[in-house]
Design an enzyme around this catalytic site. Structure first.
Site, PDB file in Angstrom:
ATOM      1  N   ASP A  58      -7.724  -5.911  -0.090  1.00 43.64           N
ATOM      2  CA  ASP A  58      -8.583  -5.526   1.095  1.00 43.64           C
ATOM      3  C   ASP A  58      -9.879  -4.566   0.675  1.00 43.64           C
ATOM      4  OD1 ASP A  58      -6.437  -6.407   2.954  1.00 43.64           O
ATOM      5  OD2 ASP A  58      -5.556  -4.712   2.887  1.00 43.64           O
ATOM      6  N   SER A 108       0.796  -1.247   0.034  1.00 40.57           N
ATOM      7  CA  SER A 108       0.072  -0.105  -0.031  1.00 40.57           C
ATOM      8  C   SER A 108       0.872   1.218   0.088  1.00 40.57           C
ATOM      9  CB  SER A 108      -0.886  -0.066   1.353  1.00 40.57           C
ATOM     10  OG  SER A 108      -1.906  -1.007   1.080  1.00 40.57           O
TER      11      SER A 108
END
Length: 192
Positions: free
Chosen positions: A44, A24
């Site tokens: 996610d 991320s």
């Protein structure tokens, strides 16, 4: 197209790495250094959108010690999601996919099938298991043990165009390497 070579311009960059590997952070930096609008979508995102029924039974199961079980119900929904991501790319979107291939090479093959009509760059995001576990502990929002369990396992049998390591290299430097690898003209000040 299943993969792009050095200097080619992918429409999708797939970042595969274990939990807390830095995917991320790297993807956020890529949004800053790459030309154009790049959307970040990851496993996610999908998991956060699932109904509670798919977080049990034949869905996605988070077990003790960071174990992750992937049932048929989750795979069916994930296939639809992958198809949707691919369709966005086919329509012109540039997408950064953050994933962890807990199902091994079959996960990559499912992505290859979904993304068959767009140029894709495959990136392995590695991180030392102890470092990833420390990041997981400090974050406090992950299942304990997941980072350690996935750090190496998600890379087994996976083929990449580029592999990076976030253990000691900061996300901004990793993003720069990715940009230079896939967008050589852009990195040199030209257009891609």
């Amino acid at each position: 197209m299943t993969s792009v070579g050095r200097g080619a311009s992918p429409r999708v960059l797939v970042l595969n790495g274990g939990s807390s590997s830095g995917k991320s952070s790297v993807a956020r930096e890529l949004q800053t250094v790459l030309d154009g609008v790049w959307l970040r979508l990851g496993v996610d995102t999908l998991v956060g959108a699932l109904p509670p029924a798919l977080l049990a039974g034949d869905g996605l199961l988070l077990g003790d010690g960071g174990a992750v079980g992937v049932g048929d119900g989750f795979v069916a929904v994930e296939d639809l999601w992958m198809g949707g991501v691919a369709r966005m790319a086919e329509l012109g979107a540039r997408i950064l996919v953050e994933d962890n291939f807990v199902s091994g090479p079959s996960a990559q093959e499912r992505w290859r099938g979904a993304l068959a009509r767009v140029p894709v760059g495959w990136i392995g995001v590695h991180c030392d298991p102890v470092t990833a576990a420390d990041r997981e502990r400090r974050r406090g929002d992950r299942t304990s043990g997941m980072a350690l369990a996935q750090a190496r396992a998600v890379h087994t049998g996976i083929r990449y165009d580029l592999e990076v390591d976030t253990t000691t290299e900061p996300a901004v430097a990793v993003a720069g390497r990715i940009r230079r690898h896939f967008f050589a003209m852009q990195a040199a000040g030209g257009t891609s």
